[in-house]
Write a protein that holds these residues in place. Sequence first.
Motif, PDB file in Angstrom:
ATOM      1  N   PHE A  92      79.157  97.058  95.097  1.00  0.00           N
ATOM      2  CA  PHE A  92      78.232  95.964  95.356  1.00  0.00           C
ATOM      3  C   PHE A  92      79.049  94.705  95.570  1.00  0.00           C
ATOM      4  O   PHE A  92      79.984  94.432  94.831  1.00  0.00           O
ATOM      5  CB  PHE A  92      77.267  95.754  94.175  1.00  0.00           C
ATOM      6  N   PHE A  93      78.701  93.930  96.603  1.00  0.00           N
ATOM      7  CA  PHE A  93      79.380  92.681  96.901  1.00  0.00           C
ATOM      8  C   PHE A  93      78.445  91.515  96.620  1.00  0.00           C
ATOM      9  O   PHE A  93      77.268  91.560  96.963  1.00  0.00           O
ATOM     10  CB  PHE A  93      79.775  92.623  98.383  1.00  0.00           C
ATOM     11  N   THR A  94      78.983  90.460  96.046  1.00  0.00           N
ATOM     12  CA  THR A  94      78.223  89.218  95.894  1.00  0.00           C
ATOM     13  C   THR A  94      78.389  88.422  97.186  1.00  0.00           C
ATOM     14  O   THR A  94      79.260  88.725  98.015  1.00  0.00           O
ATOM     15  CB  THR A  94      78.745  88.387  94.714  1.00  0.00           C
ATOM     16  N   SER A  95      77.599  87.392  97.356  1.00  0.00           N
ATOM     17  CA  SER A  95      77.745  86.555  98.544  1.00  0.00           C
ATOM     18  C   SER A  95      79.119  85.890  98.563  1.00  0.00           C
ATOM     19  O   SER A  95      79.721  85.730  99.626  1.00  0.00           O
ATOM     20  CB  SER A  95      76.628  85.513  98.625  1.00  0.00           C
ATOM     21  N   ASP A  96      79.654  85.525  97.410  1.00  0.00           N
ATOM     22  CA  ASP A  96      81.002  84.953  97.347  1.00  0.00           C
ATOM     23  C   ASP A  96      82.046  85.976  97.785  1.00  0.00           C
ATOM     24  O   ASP A  96      83.010  85.633  98.476  1.00  0.00           O
ATOM     25  CB  ASP A  96      81.323  84.442  95.941  1.00  0.00           C
ATOM     26  N   ASP A  97      81.876  87.242  97.401  1.00  0.00           N
ATOM     27  CA  ASP A  97      82.785  88.306  97.843  1.00  0.00           C
ATOM     28  C   ASP A  97      82.790  88.403  99.368  1.00  0.00           C
ATOM     29  O   ASP A  97      83.847  88.470  99.993  1.00  0.00           O
ATOM     30  CB  ASP A  97      82.367  89.671  97.289  1.00  0.00           C
ATOM     31  N   VAL A  98      81.599  88.418  99.952  1.00  0.00           N
ATOM     32  CA  VAL A  98      81.480  88.557 101.401  1.00  0.00           C
ATOM     33  C   VAL A  98      82.150  87.381 102.102  1.00  0.00           C
ATOM     34  O   VAL A  98      82.891  87.550 103.075  1.00  0.00           O
ATOM     35  CB  VAL A  98      80.000  88.683 101.832  1.00  0.00           C
ATOM     36  N   LYS A  99      81.931  86.185 101.596  1.00  0.00           N
ATOM     37  CA  LYS A  99      82.545  84.997 102.197  1.00  0.00           C
ATOM     38  C   LYS A  99      84.067  85.058 102.106  1.00  0.00           C
ATOM     39  O   LYS A  99      84.769  84.723 103.067  1.00  0.00           O
ATOM     40  CB  LYS A  99      82.007  83.734 101.534  1.00  0.00           C
ATOM     41  N   ILE A 128      85.878  87.674 102.087  1.00  0.00           N
ATOM     42  CA  ILE A 128      86.346  88.708 103.016  1.00  0.00           C
ATOM     43  C   ILE A 128      86.273  88.210 104.463  1.00  0.00           C
ATOM     44  O   ILE A 128      87.197  88.429 105.252  1.00  0.00           O
ATOM     45  CB  ILE A 128      85.513  89.998 102.838  1.00  0.00           C
ATOM     46  N   LEU A 129      85.178  87.538 104.827  1.00  0.00           N
ATOM     47  CA  LEU A 129      84.943  87.160 106.221  1.00  0.00           C
ATOM     48  C   LEU A 129      85.702  85.911 106.676  1.00  0.00           C
ATOM     49  O   LEU A 129      86.166  85.847 107.813  1.00  0.00           O
ATOM     50  CB  LEU A 129      83.450  86.971 106.472  1.00  0.00           C
ATOM     51  N   GLU A 130      85.814  84.907 105.815  1.00  0.00           N
ATOM     52  CA  GLU A 130      86.431  83.640 106.226  1.00  0.00           C
ATOM     53  C   GLU A 130      87.858  83.815 106.749  1.00  0.00           C
ATOM     54  O   GLU A 130      88.191  83.265 107.800  1.00  0.00           O
ATOM     55  CB  GLU A 130      86.376  82.623 105.087  1.00  0.00           C
ATOM     56  N   PRO A 131      88.732  84.560 106.086  1.00  0.00           N
ATOM     57  CA  PRO A 131      90.091  84.725 106.622  1.00  0.00           C
ATOM     58  C   PRO A 131      90.141  85.497 107.942  1.00  0.00           C
ATOM     59  O   PRO A 131      91.138  85.459 108.652  1.00  0.00           O
ATOM     60  CB  PRO A 131      90.826  85.515 105.535  1.00  0.00           C
ATOM     61  N   LYS A 132      89.063  86.173 108.285  1.00  0.00           N
ATOM     62  CA  LYS A 132      88.997  86.940 109.534  1.00  0.00           C
ATOM     63  C   LYS A 132      88.395  86.126 110.684  1.00  0.00           C
ATOM     64  O   LYS A 132      88.107  86.662 111.741  1.00  0.00           O
ATOM     65  CB  LYS A 132      88.165  88.218 109.332  1.00  0.00           C
ATOM     66  N   GLY A 133      88.185  84.828 110.458  1.00  0.00           N
ATOM     67  CA  GLY A 133      87.715  83.958 111.531  1.00  0.00           C
ATOM     68  C   GLY A 133      86.217  83.764 111.602  1.00  0.00           C
ATOM     69  O   GLY A 133      85.710  83.290 112.609  1.00  0.00           O
ATOM     70  N   PHE A 134      85.483  84.114 110.551  1.00  0.00           N
ATOM     71  CA  PHE A 134      84.044  83.914 110.553  1.00  0.00           C
ATOM     72  C   PHE A 134      83.709  82.571 109.924  1.00  0.00           C
ATOM     73  O   PHE A 134      84.353  82.127 108.983  1.00  0.00           O
ATOM     74  CB  PHE A 134      83.335  85.036 109.792  1.00  0.00           C
ATOM     75  N   PHE A 167      71.846  90.318 102.575  1.00  0.00           N
ATOM     76  CA  PHE A 167      71.998  90.209 104.018  1.00  0.00           C
ATOM     77  C   PHE A 167      72.772  88.932 104.312  1.00  0.00           C
ATOM     78  O   PHE A 167      72.486  87.894 103.737  1.00  0.00           O
ATOM     79  CB  PHE A 167      70.639  90.135 104.718  1.00  0.00           C
ATOM     80  N   CYS A 168      73.743  89.031 105.216  1.00  0.00           N
ATOM     81  CA  CYS A 168      74.533  87.856 105.580  1.00  0.00           C
ATOM     82  C   CYS A 168      74.558  87.687 107.086  1.00  0.00           C
ATOM     83  O   CYS A 168      74.539  88.660 107.830  1.00  0.00           O
ATOM     84  CB  CYS A 168      75.962  87.987 105.061  1.00  0.00           C
ATOM     85  N   ARG A 169      74.637  86.422 107.496  1.00  0.00           N
ATOM     86  CA  ARG A 169      74.760  86.070 108.911  1.00  0.00           C
ATOM     87  C   ARG A 169      75.997  85.189 109.031  1.00  0.00           C
ATOM     88  O   ARG A 169      76.228  84.306 108.215  1.00  0.00           O
ATOM     89  CB  ARG A 169      73.522  85.298 109.361  1.00  0.00           C
ATOM     90  N   ALA A 170      76.803  85.467 110.056  1.00  0.00           N
ATOM     91  CA  ALA A 170      78.024  84.685 110.250  1.00  0.00           C
ATOM     92  C   ALA A 170      78.327  84.558 111.730  1.00  0.00           C
ATOM     93  O   ALA A 170      77.862  85.352 112.542  1.00  0.00           O
ATOM     94  CB  ALA A 170      79.195  85.345 109.527  1.00  0.00           C
ATOM     95  N   THR A 171      79.118  83.566 112.071  1.00  0.00           N
ATOM     96  CA  THR A 171      79.552  83.335 113.439  1.00  0.00           C
ATOM     97  C   THR A 171      81.043  83.619 113.522  1.00  0.00           C
ATOM     98  O   THR A 171      81.815  83.110 112.713  1.00  0.00           O
ATOM     99  CB  THR A 171      79.285  81.879 113.857  1.00  0.00           C
ATOM    100  N   LYS A 172      81.438  84.441 114.489  1.00  0.00           N
ATOM    101  CA  LYS A 172      82.859  84.740 114.691  1.00  0.00           C
ATOM    102  C   LYS A 172      83.466  83.693 115.595  1.00  0.00           C
ATOM    103  O   LYS A 172      82.956  83.414 116.683  1.00  0.00           O
ATOM    104  CB  LYS A 172      83.015  86.135 115.324  1.00  0.00           C
ATOM    105  N   VAL A 173      84.542  83.080 115.131  1.00  0.00           N
ATOM    106  CA  VAL A 173      85.237  82.071 115.906  1.00  0.00           C
ATOM    107  C   VAL A 173      86.242  82.784 116.804  1.00  0.00           C
ATOM    108  O   VAL A 173      87.104  83.511 116.329  1.00  0.00           O
ATOM    109  CB  VAL A 173      85.964  81.070 114.992  1.00  0.00           C
ATOM    110  N   VAL A 174      86.110  82.575 118.107  1.00  0.00           N
ATOM    111  CA  VAL A 174      87.017  83.205 119.059  1.00  0.00           C
ATOM    112  C   VAL A 174      87.823  82.096 119.718  1.00  0.00           C
ATOM    113  O   VAL A 174      87.269  81.202 120.357  1.00  0.00           O
ATOM    114  CB  VAL A 174      86.234  84.012 120.133  1.00  0.00           C
TER     115      VAL A 174
END
Length: 67
Positions: A17-24, A26-32, A55-62
């Motif tokens: 199980f992931f918390t919202s902080d866990d997800v953030k 994980i995703l932030e260093p990957k450019g989200f 449920f999480c929504r994120a924007t990928k920075v390209v």
Amino acid sequence: MMDESDNFNVYRFWTHFFTSDDVKMILEPKGFENIVCFDDVLPDIDMWNGENVLFCRATKVVEEMDA
């Protein structure tokens, strides 16, 4: 699993199980960016609601490459 009469059983296997902080984290260093998480969005009809589902929504920075 479905039987011959097209009846089926649902089996859910959760290994982590992931918390919202866990997800953030994980995703932030990957450019989200703009990571927004929602919980308690499912109806109270079974045990997989509230704190059990996120449920999480994120924007990928390209970054554009130089021409």
